[in-house]
Design an enzyme around this catalytic site. Structure first.
Site, PDB file in Angstrom:
ATOM      1  N   ALA A   1       0.801  -1.229   0.000  1.00 13.06           N
ATOM      2  CA  ALA A   1       0.000   0.000   0.000  1.00 13.06           C
ATOM      3  C   ALA A   1       0.831   1.277   0.000  1.00 13.06           C
ATOM      4  O   ALA A   1       0.713   2.116  -0.902  1.00 13.06           O
ATOM      5  CB  ALA A   1      -0.949  -0.016   1.198  1.00 13.06           C
TER       6      ALA A   1
ATOM      7  N   ARG B   1       2.589  10.188 -11.285  1.00 13.55           N
ATOM      8  CA  ARG B   1       1.578  11.102 -11.805  1.00 13.55           C
ATOM      9  C   ARG B   1       2.095  12.535 -11.865  1.00 13.55           C
ATOM     10  O   ARG B   1       1.763  13.286 -12.791  1.00 13.55           O
ATOM     11  CB  ARG B   1       0.310  11.042 -10.931  1.00 13.55           C
ATOM     12  CG  ARG B   1      -0.580   9.846 -11.220  1.00 13.55           C
ATOM     13  CD  ARG B   1      -1.919   9.976 -10.509  1.00 13.55           C
ATOM     14  NE  ARG B   1      -1.809   9.716  -9.095  1.00 13.55           N
ATOM     15  CZ  ARG B   1      -1.950   8.505  -8.546  1.00 13.55           C
ATOM     16  NH1 ARG B   1      -2.212   7.451  -9.306  1.00 13.55           N
ATOM     17  NH2 ARG B   1      -1.849   8.348  -7.235  1.00 13.55           N
TER      18      ARG B   1
ATOM     19  N   GLU C   1       9.978  -5.699  -4.358  1.00 15.13           N
ATOM     20  CA  GLU C   1       8.996  -6.420  -3.551  1.00 15.13           C
ATOM     21  C   GLU C   1       9.436  -7.880  -3.432  1.00 15.13           C
ATOM     22  O   GLU C   1       9.638  -8.553  -4.445  1.00 15.13           O
ATOM     23  CB  GLU C   1       7.614  -6.350  -4.182  1.00 15.13           C
ATOM     24  CG  GLU C   1       6.568  -7.286  -3.594  1.00 15.13           C
ATOM     25  CD  GLU C   1       6.426  -7.163  -2.078  1.00 15.13           C
ATOM     26  OE1 GLU C   1       6.352  -8.218  -1.412  1.00 15.13           O
ATOM     27  OE2 GLU C   1       6.406  -6.026  -1.561  1.00 15.13           O
TER      28      GLU C   1
ATOM     29  N   CYS D   1      -6.141  -6.625   4.873  1.00 18.95           N
ATOM     30  CA  CYS D   1      -7.314  -6.595   5.762  1.00 18.95           C
ATOM     31  C   CYS D   1      -8.430  -7.501   5.255  1.00 18.95           C
ATOM     32  O   CYS D   1      -9.306  -7.904   6.031  1.00 18.95           O
ATOM     33  CB  CYS D   1      -7.844  -5.165   5.883  1.00 18.95           C
ATOM     34  SG  CYS D   1      -6.645  -3.980   6.539  1.00 18.95           S
TER      35      CYS D   1
END
Length: 465
Positions: free
Chosen positions: A20, A31, A44, A54
């Protein structure tokens, strides 16, 4: 080849961690700055990016039918946005002085250095795994990531038994208890605390305890696990405490998490009381101009107590990433802090809290009053009205709201958002009583339960009780 900044035509942002906070930061920076101006390299170590941890209990329990629904953006989608995302690659060293990171390919074992101009650390949190006999036996599972979830599902599909033990009764513990109940298991929850949900005061946790027992869950509180017993096949067969053994065909660990900051510690970066990285309001690591950190590996300011806390939630992580990406990308943003809002459920019981518990207020040196009220989720005469208990803390003399806890049935949990906004705004309980909340019999009594609690708190503050 690892080129220096003078040899490269673009700035390079390196992101450590692909969930996240890390990928939100990378996406926001992209962006704001195109690929001609900013190169982005992200590492990663797992198989997935940008997923909802979650949501794992609800996937396990069958509410979410398939794993991929929990994935917000795949590695291919990130790469299509000109982010050089390197999966199954773990950063094993940060050289702050040399402005570079050392990465290891998990499967091949190859290592290499990559330089950076700006660095984002988003290494997340690691689950607490007790060093006890049998903890690594087949059938003992954590549920930190999607790989963990898949491994647990594989065990549930393969085992012939129907007995499950959940160790720990925090958010993950109660949510996994629900997931296993939904799958038809006999569930025992072993908890070292006096009551489940240590994020609540014990009197509110007691309500959760009673409700879970009413759902057929066996609750074992104030018990310390000493070992995991195995059978002749090496698989787990029971969980042992000092007083008893609890048969188990599968065990789920829900003991909590700690910030994953060993990499940062080794690099000499400043950590807080709870082991998380410390940042300023822009999420820049203290003392380092070009290093940022966000997500479950950081500590954040508690706006109510004024202290740093470690609160691992996806909502915070995504906001951290947006703030970091804006600042890295040449804009400006800050993350002012949190009030500690969380909501969960076990079967049809909703559990919510925001702000301080009694022991948090005492630790902060605050004098307070505490009140508890019983109400309903709808007008009492309207079909489906369900009971709800609201506990509220307010500062003595000033009446400033300090915290709210809610336990109830349908319609209870999200009422905590009223209190979260009031806490953020620094409102007093008297000011809260004048809030113009939506009312109709299907949604609320004339006086919403949160406002009923506020009225009672006002009386307690005025009387000095």
């Amino acid at each position: 080849m690892n080129m220096s900044r003078t040899e490269r035509s673009r700035e390079r942002l390196v992101v450590v961690g692909g969930d996240a906070a890390g990928m939100s930061a990378a996406s926001q920076a992209r962006r704001l700055r195109g690929p001609d101006a900013l190169e982005i390299v992200a590492f990663e170590r797992g198989h997935f990016t940008s997923y909802s941890a979650c949501g794992i209990p609800y996937w396990i329990g069958g509410d979410v039918p398939e794993r991929d629904r929990l994935i917000a953006r795949s590695p291919e989608e990130h790469r299509a946005r000109d982010i050089d995302l390197r999966m199954r690659t773990e950063v094993v060293e940060i050289d702050v002085e040399g402005r570079r990171v050392r990465a290891r390919e998990v499967d091949a074992g190859d290592e290499y250095w990559t330089s950076y101009d700006k660095l984002v650390i988003a290494t997340g949190a690691r689950p607490v795994r007790p060093e006890l006999p049998g903890v690594d036996a087949p059938g003992v599972h954590g549920v930190q990531n999607l790989d963990d979830g898949q491994a647990l599902l594989d065990t549930l599909a393969a085992t012939g038994g129907r007995r499950a033990v959940v160790v720990g009764a925090g958010y993950i513990g109660v949510e996994m208890a629900e997931a296993l109940i939904n799958r038809g298991y006999e569930v025992t929850v072993v908890n070292r605390g006096r009551e489940p949900m240590s994020t609540l005061d014990p009197d509110m946790g007691r309500l959760v305890h009673r409700a879970m027992e009413g759902m057929g869950i066996t609750m074992v509180d104030d018990a310390e696990v000493t070992k995991f017993l195995t059978g002749d096949d090496g698989r787990v067969r029971a969980v042992a405490t000092d007083d008893a053994e609890y048969p188990a065909d599968v065990v789920v660990l829900g003991i909590g998490v700690r910030p994953e900051t060993e990499l940062a510690r080794a690099a000499g970066l400043e950590l807080g009381e709870h082991g998380g990285l410390l940042t300023d309001l822009s999420m820049r690591v203290r003392g380092h101009e070009d290093i940022w950190a966000g997500g479950d590996c950081v500590e954040v300011l508690d706006l109510v107590s004024g202290r740093e806390r470690h609160i691992p939630l996806g909502t915070h992580a995504n906001k951290h990433g947006q703030v970091i990406g804006a600042n890295v990308g040449g804009g400006y943003a800050t993350f002012p802090g949190v009030v500690g809002t969380a909501v969960s459920k076990v079967c049809d019981l909703e559990i919510a809290r925001t702000g301080l518990r009694e022991k948090d207020a005492r630790r902060a040196g605050l004098q307070f009053v505490a009140v508890t009220i019983e109400s309903t989720s709808r007008a009492g005469y309207y079909p489906g009205a369900a009971p709800m208990t609201v506990k509220m803390l307010a500062e003595r003399r000033t009446g400033r709201l300090l915290g709210v806890q809610i336990v109830g049935r349908e319609g209870a949990g999200k009422r905590v958002d009223i209190a979260a906004v009031a806490l953020t705004a620094g409102m007093t309980v008297e000011q809260m009583t004048a809030l113009d909340l939506g009312y109709a019999p299907p949604f609320s009594p004339v006086w919403d339960p949160v406002l009923v609690a506020a009225r009672k708190a006002v009386t307690a503050v005025r009387s000095g009780d």
